[in-house]
Design a protein around this motif. Structure first.
Motif, mmCIF file in Angstrom:
data_model
loop_
_atom_site.group_PDB
_atom_site.id
_atom_site.type_symbol
_atom_site.label_atom_id
_atom_site.label_comp_id
_atom_site.label_asym_id
_atom_site.label_seq_id
_atom_site.Cartn_x
_atom_site.Cartn_y
_atom_site.Cartn_z
ATOM 1 N N VAL A 1 0.868 -1.185 0.000
ATOM 2 C CA VAL A 1 0.000 0.000 0.000
ATOM 3 C C VAL A 1 0.899 1.229 0.000
ATOM 4 O O VAL A 1 1.863 1.292 0.773
ATOM 5 N N VAL A 2 0.588 2.178 -0.893
ATOM 6 C CA VAL A 2 1.367 3.426 -0.915
ATOM 7 C C VAL A 2 0.608 4.478 -0.114
ATOM 8 O O VAL A 2 -0.618 4.574 -0.203
ATOM 9 N N ILE A 3 1.346 5.239 0.691
ATOM 10 C CA ILE A 3 0.715 6.326 1.447
ATOM 11 C C ILE A 3 1.549 7.597 1.306
ATOM 12 O O ILE A 3 2.737 7.552 0.959
ATOM 13 N N GLY A 4 0.868 8.721 1.589
ATOM 14 C CA GLY A 4 1.570 10.007 1.664
ATOM 15 C C GLY A 4 1.678 10.387 3.135
ATOM 16 O O GLY A 4 2.369 9.740 3.906
ATOM 17 N N ARG A 5 0.904 11.435 3.535
ATOM 18 C CA ARG A 5 0.955 11.875 4.939
ATOM 19 C C ARG A 5 -0.106 11.209 5.803
ATOM 20 O O ARG A 5 -0.255 11.559 6.977
ATOM 21 N N GLY A 6 -0.906 10.307 5.230
ATOM 22 C CA GLY A 6 -1.896 9.584 6.038
ATOM 23 C C GLY A 6 -2.989 10.478 6.601
ATOM 24 O O GLY A 6 -3.527 10.200 7.666
ATOM 25 N N THR A 7 -3.364 11.541 5.862
ATOM 26 C CA THR A 7 -4.391 12.453 6.384
ATOM 27 C C THR A 7 -5.782 12.113 5.845
ATOM 28 O O THR A 7 -6.734 12.854 6.087
ATOM 29 N N ASN A 8 -5.860 11.013 5.102
ATOM 30 C CA ASN A 8 -7.182 10.588 4.628
ATOM 31 C C ASN A 8 -7.356 9.090 4.824
ATOM 32 O O ASN A 8 -8.140 8.459 4.131
ATOM 33 N N GLY B 1 -1.960 17.279 3.335
ATOM 34 C CA GLY B 1 -1.499 16.032 2.716
ATOM 35 C C GLY B 1 -0.320 16.238 1.789
ATOM 36 O O GLY B 1 0.257 17.323 1.696
ATOM 37 N N SER B 2 0.019 15.155 1.071
ATOM 38 C CA SER B 2 1.099 15.197 0.086
ATOM 39 C C SER B 2 0.492 15.430 -1.298
ATOM 40 O O SER B 2 -0.712 15.231 -1.507
ATOM 41 N N VAL B 3 1.354 15.800 -2.249
ATOM 42 C CA VAL B 3 0.882 15.991 -3.626
ATOM 43 C C VAL B 3 0.303 14.678 -4.170
ATOM 44 O O VAL B 3 -0.759 14.661 -4.804
ATOM 45 N N GLY C 1 -8.236 16.169 -4.450
ATOM 46 C CA GLY C 1 -8.649 17.021 -3.337
ATOM 47 C C GLY C 1 -8.669 18.500 -3.680
ATOM 48 O O GLY C 1 -8.173 18.932 -4.734
ATOM 49 N N GLY C 2 -9.229 19.268 -2.785
ATOM 50 C CA GLY C 2 -9.321 20.714 -2.955
ATOM 51 C C GLY C 2 -10.352 21.262 -1.993
ATOM 52 O O GLY C 2 -10.806 20.549 -1.094
ATOM 53 N N SER C 3 -10.695 22.526 -2.179
ATOM 54 C CA SER C 3 -11.758 23.092 -1.344
ATOM 55 C C SER C 3 -12.515 24.127 -2.152
ATOM 56 O O SER C 3 -12.107 24.458 -3.282
ATOM 57 N N VAL D 1 1.577 3.992 -8.982
ATOM 58 C CA VAL D 1 1.954 4.851 -7.874
ATOM 59 C C VAL D 1 2.416 6.177 -8.459
ATOM 60 O O VAL D 1 3.284 6.204 -9.345
ATOM 61 N N ILE D 2 1.828 7.262 -7.979
ATOM 62 C CA ILE D 2 2.185 8.582 -8.498
ATOM 63 C C ILE D 2 3.567 8.973 -7.982
ATOM 64 O O ILE D 2 3.832 8.913 -6.779
ATOM 65 N N LEU D 3 4.444 9.366 -8.907
ATOM 66 C CA LEU D 3 5.783 9.831 -8.519
ATOM 67 C C LEU D 3 5.877 11.352 -8.596
ATOM 68 O O LEU D 3 6.486 11.990 -7.742
HETATM 69 C C1 LIG Z 1 -7.510 18.812 9.146
HETATM 70 C C2 LIG Z 1 -7.708 18.239 7.755
HETATM 71 C C3 LIG Z 1 -8.313 19.000 6.774
HETATM 72 C C4 LIG Z 1 -8.501 18.481 5.493
HETATM 73 N N1 LIG Z 1 -9.092 19.276 4.541
HETATM 74 C C5 LIG Z 1 -9.250 18.810 3.295
HETATM 75 C C6 LIG Z 1 -9.842 19.636 2.271
HETATM 76 O O1 LIG Z 1 -10.192 20.792 2.490
HETATM 77 N N2 LIG Z 1 -9.975 19.118 1.038
HETATM 78 C C7 LIG Z 1 -9.577 17.848 0.726
HETATM 79 O O2 LIG Z 1 -9.712 17.444 -0.437
HETATM 80 N N3 LIG Z 1 -9.027 17.040 1.666
HETATM 81 C C8 LIG Z 1 -8.855 17.479 2.932
HETATM 82 N N4 LIG Z 1 -8.306 16.670 3.891
HETATM 83 C C9 LIG Z 1 -8.008 15.251 3.559
HETATM 84 C C10 LIG Z 1 -6.562 14.999 3.089
HETATM 85 O O3 LIG Z 1 -5.662 15.932 3.655
HETATM 86 C C11 LIG Z 1 -6.438 15.041 1.574
HETATM 87 O O4 LIG Z 1 -7.256 14.060 0.960
HETATM 88 C C12 LIG Z 1 -4.976 14.825 1.148
HETATM 89 O O5 LIG Z 1 -4.821 15.207 -0.166
HETATM 90 C C13 LIG Z 1 -4.501 13.385 1.324
HETATM 91 O O6 LIG Z 1 -3.087 13.375 1.163
HETATM 92 P P1 LIG Z 1 -2.171 12.338 1.970
HETATM 93 O O7 LIG Z 1 -0.787 12.501 1.506
HETATM 94 O O8 LIG Z 1 -2.384 12.475 3.422
HETATM 95 O O9 LIG Z 1 -2.784 10.963 1.441
HETATM 96 P P2 LIG Z 1 -2.956 9.605 2.276
HETATM 97 O O10 LIG Z 1 -3.995 9.796 3.309
HETATM 98 O O11 LIG Z 1 -1.635 9.106 2.708
HETATM 99 O O12 LIG Z 1 -3.541 8.654 1.122
HETATM 100 C C14 LIG Z 1 -4.826 8.893 0.570
HETATM 101 C C15 LIG Z 1 -5.045 7.898 -0.590
HETATM 102 O O13 LIG Z 1 -4.123 8.194 -1.629
HETATM 103 C C16 LIG Z 1 -3.292 7.061 -1.916
HETATM 104 N N5 LIG Z 1 -1.967 7.597 -2.256
HETATM 105 C C17 LIG Z 1 -1.196 8.417 -1.470
HETATM 106 N N6 LIG Z 1 -0.065 8.740 -2.130
HETATM 107 C C18 LIG Z 1 -0.118 8.109 -3.335
HETATM 108 C C19 LIG Z 1 0.757 8.045 -4.472
HETATM 109 N N7 LIG Z 1 1.926 8.688 -4.502
HETATM 110 N N8 LIG Z 1 0.373 7.284 -5.545
HETATM 111 C C20 LIG Z 1 -0.805 6.613 -5.554
HETATM 112 N N9 LIG Z 1 -1.674 6.630 -4.511
HETATM 113 C C21 LIG Z 1 -1.334 7.387 -3.416
HETATM 114 C C22 LIG Z 1 -3.339 6.198 -0.672
HETATM 115 O O14 LIG Z 1 -3.122 4.826 -0.956
HETATM 116 C C23 LIG Z 1 -4.774 6.443 -0.207
HETATM 117 O O15 LIG Z 1 -5.671 5.618 -0.920
HETATM 118 C C24 LIG Z 1 -8.097 17.156 5.190
HETATM 119 C C25 LIG Z 1 -7.487 16.382 6.186
HETATM 120 C C26 LIG Z 1 -7.291 16.907 7.456
HETATM 121 C C27 LIG Z 1 -6.612 16.068 8.507
#
Ligand SMILES: Cc1cc2nc3c(=O)[nH]c(=O)nc-3n(C[C@H](O)[C@H](O)[C@H](O)COP(=O)(O)OP(=O)(O)OC[C@H]3O[C@@H](n4cnc5c(N)ncnc54)[C@H](O)[C@@H]3O)c2cc1C
Length: 328
Positions: A64-71, A131-133, A141-143, A193-195
Motif C-alpha cells: 500500500v502506498v501512502i503520503g501523509r496519512g491524512t485521509n 497532505g502530500s501531492v 482534493g481541494g476546497s 503509484v504517483i511519482l
Molecule cells: C484537518 C484536515 C483537513 C482536510 N481538509 C481537506 C480539504 O479541504 N480538502 C480535501 O480534499 N481534503 C482534505 N483533507 C483530507 C486529506 O488531507 C487530503 O485528501 C490529502 O490530499 C490526502 O493526502 P495524503 O498525503 O495524506 O494521502 P494519504 O492519506 O496518505 O492517502 C490517501 C489515498 O491516496 C493514496 N496515495 C497516497 N499517495 C499516493 C501516491 N503517490 N500514488 C498513488 N496513490 C497514493 C493512498 O493509498 C490512499 O488511498 C483534510 C485532512 C485533514 C486532517
C-alpha cells in the motif's frame, strides 16, 4: 517472524530507502490510529520506488502506498505487507514559467506557499490541506468546490513491475474527489503509484495570491477542529444527498449527532463532518461510529452517506471506510 526479518533485510540490501519493521501505523496518519505494518519503507528517488514495487511483486507481498496519512484509517491489527511512504524524503519541486513539477511526497501547504511566492495563482484553494501531492492528486482534493485535477497537465507514475508511465489529465479520470489512482491503491493487480505531478497555473500578483491563500487558511482554522487528531471530512459531499438535505456536516448535525461517541472516537462538536480522536480511539471505534452515523442519517433522510476517508484493512485492501463498517 524470521521470514519477515529476512524480507526486510533483502529489501534493505536493495538500496530502496529507509526500511522499518513492525512500524506502528499510528505514527503515520493524522488520526493517530493503527497497529504495526510488517515493513514500512521510505524511498527518496523514483528508482528506489520502482525497486520497492518490483520487490513486493516478486516476494508476493501486498503493498500500500501512502503520503501523509491524512485521509486514511489503518486497522488496529496493522498491515501484513509493505507500506511504501512517499513523504518528506520524496518532496522536490521545480517551477518553470507557469508550470510546476512536484514530487509526490511534497507537503501541499509548502507547494502553495512557494507558488504564492512565485506569483502563481490557481492552487490557493488547497492552502492548509495537510497532505502530500500524491495523496491530493489521488483524492482529487481541494476546497471551495475546486479540485487539484483542474490544474494537472500530466502525472508520472510507476507500475507494479517498475515500469514508468505518463498519464495525461484525461487519463487520470478526475471527477469530484475521484481519480483512477484510487482504483489501483493497495492490491496486487494493476497498480500505479504517483511519482510526480505537473500543474499549470496563472500569473498573478504575489501579494494577492498570498492574501487569498492566507484568507482561506484563516477560514479553515475557524471552521475545523484542529486541536484533536482527525482526518478531515469523513463523508463526501454527494450531489444527490446535497439536493435532498444539504452538505454532509449539516446532515449529520441536523440528525442530532454532534458529540456522538464510541470509545475514544467522537463526532466533533465543532464540525459534524469531522470525527476526532479524544485519546485512545481505535479503528474499531471509528468504524462503529461511522456505521452508527450512517444508519441514523439513513433512518432520517432515506439516503446513505459515503466516506471520503479510506480504510486500510490488514490484508491491504483500501476502500472508502463506509464499505468496511458494515462488517462490524
Ligand atoms: C484537518 C484536515 C483537513 C482536510 N481538509 C481537506 C480539504 O479541504 N480538502 C480535501 O480534499 N481534503 C482534505 N483533507 C483530507 C486529506 O488531507 C487530503 O485528501 C490529502 O490530499 C490526502 O493526502 P495524503 O498525503 O495524506 O494521502 P494519504 O492519506 O496518505 O492517502 C490517501 C489515498 O491516496 C493514496 N496515495 C497516497 N499517495 C499516493 C501516491 N503517490 N500514488 C498513488 N496513490 C497514493 C493512498 O493509498 C490512499 O488511498 C483534510 C485532512 C485533514 C486532517
Amino acid at each position: 517472524m524470521s521470514s519477515l526479518h529476512d524480507a526486510a533485510r533483502r529489501l534493505a540490501r536493495l538500496d530502496a530507502g529507509e526500511v522499518l519493521q513492525e512500524e506502528p501505523l499510528a505514527r503515520h496518519c493524522s488520526w493517530r490510529i493503527g497497529g504495526p505494518a510488517d515493513i514500512l519503507v521510505q524511498p527518496s528517488s523514483c528508482d528506489q520506488a520502482a525497486r520497492v514495487l518490483r520487490f513486493a511483486r516478486e516476494e508476493g507481498l501486498p503493498l500500500v502506498v501512502i503520503g501523509r496519512g491524512t485521509n486514511l484509517l489503518f486497522a488496529d491489527e496493522g498491515f501484513r505487507g509493505v507500506i511504501m511512504k512517499l513523504g518528506r524524503r520524496f518532496s522536490d519541486f521545480e517551477i518553470d514559467g507557469l508550470t510546476v513539477r512536484a514530487r509526490a511526497g511534497l507537503w501541499v501547504p509548502r507547494l502553495v506557499r512557494n507558488l504564492a511566492a512565485a506569483g502563481l495563482s490557481g492552487l490557493e484553494h488547497a492552502a492548509g490541506i495537510p497532505g502530500s501531492v500524491g495523496g491530493l492528486v489521488t483524492m482529487n482534493g481541494g476546497s471551495l468546490r475546486r479540485c487539484v485535477g483542474d490544474r494537472i497537465v500530466d502525472v508520472l507514475a510507476v507500475g507494479y513491475s517498475g515500469e514508468m508511465r505518463v498519464f495525461s489529465r484525461e487519463e487520470c479520470g478526475f471527477s469530484y474527489r475521484r481519480s483512477v489512482f484510487q482504483d489501483s491503491a493497495g492490491f496486487c493487480g494493476d497498480r500505479w503509484v504517483i511519482l510526480e505531478a505537473r500543474l499549470v497555473l496563472e500569473r498573478g500578483r504575489r501579494s494577492e495570491v498570498r492574501a487569498e491563500a492566507v484568507g482561506i487558511m484563516e477560514e479553515r482554522r475557524k471552521k475545523f477542529p484542529l486541536r484533536l487528531p482527525n482526518c478531515g471530512s469523513v463523508f463526501t459531499n454527494d450531489p444527490a444527498v446535497y439536493e435532498l438535505a444539504g452538505p454532509p456536516g449539516k446532515v449529520v448535525e441536523d440528525t442530532g449527532l454532534k458529540g456522538l461517541t464510541v470509545g475514544g472516537a467522537q463526532v466533533s462538536h465543532h464540525h459534524a463532518n469531522f470525527i476526532v480522536n479524544r485519546g485512545g480511539a481505535t479503528a474499531r471505534d471509528v468504524l462503529s461510529l461511522i456505521g452508527e452515523v450512517r444508519r441514523r442519517v439513513h433512518a432520517r433522510i432515506g439516503a446513505w452517506l459515503a466516506c471520503e476517508v479510506r480504510y486500510v484493512a490488514p490484508d491491504g485492501t483500501v476502500a472508502p471506510a463506509s464499505e468496511a463498517c458494515g462488517e462490524l
